[in-house]
Scaffold this motif. Structure first.
Motif, PDB file in Angstrom:
ATOM      1  N   GLN A 133      21.110  -5.418   2.935  1.00 49.16           N
ATOM      2  CA  GLN A 133      20.957  -6.716   2.273  1.00 49.16           C
ATOM      3  C   GLN A 133      22.022  -7.722   2.694  1.00 49.16           C
ATOM      4  O   GLN A 133      21.818  -8.936   2.570  1.00 49.16           O
ATOM      5  CB  GLN A 133      20.982  -6.531   0.755  1.00 49.16           C
ATOM      6  CG  GLN A 133      19.732  -5.848   0.207  1.00 49.16           C
ATOM      7  CD  GLN A 133      19.710  -5.804  -1.307  1.00 49.16           C
ATOM      8  OE1 GLN A 133      20.698  -6.100  -1.968  1.00 49.16           O
ATOM      9  NE2 GLN A 133      18.566  -5.443  -1.860  1.00 49.16           N
ATOM     10  N   ASP A 134      23.150  -7.224   3.207  1.00 52.66           N
ATOM     11  CA  ASP A 134      24.198  -8.138   3.655  1.00 52.66           C
ATOM     12  C   ASP A 134      23.827  -8.875   4.941  1.00 52.66           C
ATOM     13  O   ASP A 134      24.519  -9.797   5.373  1.00 52.66           O
ATOM     14  CB  ASP A 134      25.535  -7.425   3.814  1.00 52.66           C
ATOM     15  CG  ASP A 134      25.518  -6.329   4.883  1.00 52.66           C
ATOM     16  OD1 ASP A 134      24.524  -6.207   5.625  1.00 52.66           O
ATOM     17  OD2 ASP A 134      26.506  -5.575   4.950  1.00 52.66           O
ATOM     18  N   GLY A 135      22.718  -8.441   5.572  1.00 54.31           N
ATOM     19  CA  GLY A 135      22.285  -9.110   6.787  1.00 54.31           C
ATOM     20  C   GLY A 135      23.189  -8.867   7.980  1.00 54.31           C
ATOM     21  O   GLY A 135      23.071  -9.541   9.002  1.00 54.31           O
ATOM     22  N   LEU A 136      24.055  -7.875   7.873  1.00 56.24           N
ATOM     23  CA  LEU A 136      25.030  -7.615   8.937  1.00 56.24           C
ATOM     24  C   LEU A 136      24.963  -6.180   9.446  1.00 56.24           C
ATOM     25  O   LEU A 136      24.971  -5.950  10.657  1.00 56.24           O
ATOM     26  CB  LEU A 136      26.442  -7.905   8.426  1.00 56.24           C
ATOM     27  CG  LEU A 136      27.594  -7.679   9.405  1.00 56.24           C
ATOM     28  CD1 LEU A 136      27.427  -8.571  10.629  1.00 56.24           C
ATOM     29  CD2 LEU A 136      28.939  -7.957   8.712  1.00 56.24           C
ATOM     30  N   HIS A 137      24.914  -5.223   8.533  1.00 54.56           N
ATOM     31  CA  HIS A 137      24.977  -3.819   8.918  1.00 54.56           C
ATOM     32  C   HIS A 137      23.583  -3.196   8.997  1.00 54.56           C
ATOM     33  O   HIS A 137      22.687  -3.568   8.235  1.00 54.56           O
ATOM     34  CB  HIS A 137      25.834  -3.033   7.919  1.00 54.56           C
ATOM     35  CG  HIS A 137      27.241  -3.517   7.851  1.00 54.56           C
ATOM     36  ND1 HIS A 137      27.710  -4.289   6.797  1.00 54.56           N
ATOM     37  CD2 HIS A 137      28.284  -3.369   8.714  1.00 54.56           C
ATOM     38  CE1 HIS A 137      28.992  -4.579   7.014  1.00 54.56           C
ATOM     39  NE2 HIS A 137      29.359  -4.044   8.164  1.00 54.56           N
ATOM     40  N   PHE A 138      23.433  -2.241   9.901  1.00 60.93           N
ATOM     41  CA  PHE A 138      22.163  -1.535  10.015  1.00 60.93           C
ATOM     42  C   PHE A 138      21.890  -0.697   8.772  1.00 60.93           C
ATOM     43  O   PHE A 138      22.796  -0.080   8.204  1.00 60.93           O
ATOM     44  CB  PHE A 138      22.186  -0.578  11.218  1.00 60.93           C
ATOM     45  CG  PHE A 138      22.004  -1.248  12.549  1.00 60.93           C
ATOM     46  CD1 PHE A 138      21.193  -2.358  12.702  1.00 60.93           C
ATOM     47  CD2 PHE A 138      22.633  -0.739  13.676  1.00 60.93           C
ATOM     48  CE1 PHE A 138      21.020  -2.960  13.933  1.00 60.93           C
ATOM     49  CE2 PHE A 138      22.468  -1.327  14.921  1.00 60.93           C
ATOM     50  CZ  PHE A 138      21.653  -2.439  15.042  1.00 60.93           C
ATOM     51  N   ASN A 139      20.615  -0.639   8.367  1.00 62.74           N
ATOM     52  CA  ASN A 139      20.178   0.357   7.401  1.00 62.74           C
ATOM     53  C   ASN A 139      19.706   1.583   8.179  1.00 62.74           C
ATOM     54  O   ASN A 139      19.906   1.665   9.401  1.00 62.74           O
ATOM     55  CB  ASN A 139      19.079  -0.213   6.486  1.00 62.74           C
ATOM     56  CG  ASN A 139      17.871  -0.716   7.288  1.00 62.74           C
ATOM     57  OD1 ASN A 139      17.658  -0.319   8.432  1.00 62.74           O
ATOM     58  ND2 ASN A 139      17.085  -1.588   6.674  1.00 62.74           N
ATOM     59  N   LYS A 140      19.082   2.528   7.508  1.00 62.40           N
ATOM     60  CA  LYS A 140      18.670   3.754   8.190  1.00 62.40           C
ATOM     61  C   LYS A 140      17.673   3.466   9.313  1.00 62.40           C
ATOM     62  O   LYS A 140      17.747   4.062  10.396  1.00 62.40           O
ATOM     63  CB  LYS A 140      18.059   4.737   7.191  1.00 62.40           C
ATOM     64  CG  LYS A 140      17.687   6.081   7.820  1.00 62.40           C
ATOM     65  CD  LYS A 140      17.263   7.093   6.790  1.00 62.40           C
ATOM     66  CE  LYS A 140      16.858   8.411   7.433  1.00 62.40           C
ATOM     67  NZ  LYS A 140      17.910   8.963   8.321  1.00 62.40           N
ATOM     68  N   ALA A 141      16.744   2.536   9.065  1.00 55.88           N
ATOM     69  CA  ALA A 141      15.769   2.188  10.097  1.00 55.88           C
ATOM     70  C   ALA A 141      16.452   1.601  11.328  1.00 55.88           C
ATOM     71  O   ALA A 141      16.086   1.908  12.472  1.00 55.88           O
ATOM     72  CB  ALA A 141      14.745   1.197   9.536  1.00 55.88           C
TER      73      ALA A 141
END
Length: 206
Positions: free
Chosen positions: A175-183
């Motif tokens: 949600q921070d628009g910076l870090h990767f999520n699992k996908a």
């Protein structure tokens, strides 16, 4: 560079937690630091995660000798860093210089070890830096190709995270628009597993 000191001390303890001799080091910023499944995702390559904090390429070069002092038998180093440099108002040419300074240090310590630079990702939060991101990726990739060193590689992940609207695809980011999520990490995993398999025609020995 003192603000990285605690993270670097943590990395200096990382080696004693492993029950195997690491062969592949992941070195750089939070793209690696926050990758919770990195040891499982790359288990056949005997990984060690040496990502730290919001590190820059400048910090990676600065701390290289300390961080890698306990790793004498590595076969490959994967580097991801550079977007934090840009957000700190570094110019693309400076990031270019920091990477090749780091590469020179890697050569001094390890000789002809495989060294891979992963391109800077396009993130929603830092979209305002996109032109600089693309230029940084371009000049580093161009120099790597120009050098024609068999052990120096560039993996371009940029396009995988761009949507049909030609902007960063939010489905790959927290949600921070910076870090990767699992996908987002799964996409990177697939590219790096393929890359590591290609540069290692003979499997790592247990």
């Amino acid at each position: 560079m003192f603000w990285y000191e605690e993270d670097v001390k943590r990395l200096e303890r990382e080696r004693i937690q492993l029950d195997y001799q690491p062969k592949t080091a992941f070195y750089g910023s939070s793209t690696f630091t926050l990758w919770k499944s990195i040891y499982q995702d790359f288990d056949t390559f005997f990984p060690v995660n040496l990502g730290f904090g919001g590190s820059t390429l400048a910090a990676c070069a600065w701390y290289f000798e300390r961080v890698f002092s306990q790793y004498e038998n590595l076969e490959s180093i994967i580097v991801y860093a550079g977007d934090n440099d840009l957000s700190n108002n570094r110019h693309p040419e400076e990031i270019y210089l920091f990477f090749f300074q780091l590469f020179d240090k890697i050569k001094v310590k390890y000789g002809a070890i495989d060294c891979t630079y992963v391109s800077i990702k396009p993130s929603p939060q830092r979209w305002y830096l996109n032109d600089q991101v693309k230029y940084t990726n371009m000049i580093i990739e161009r120099e790597i190709k120009k050098r024609e060193e068999a052990n120096l590689h560039f993996v371009n992940i940029y396009d995988y995270y761009i949507g049909k609207d030609q902007k960063p695809n939010h489905q790959y980011f927290e949600q921070d628009g910076l870090h990767f999520n699992k996908a987002g990490h799964n996409v990177l995993k697939d590219e790096l597993v393929k890359h590591l398999s290609n540069i290692n025609s003979i499997s790592f020995k247990y």
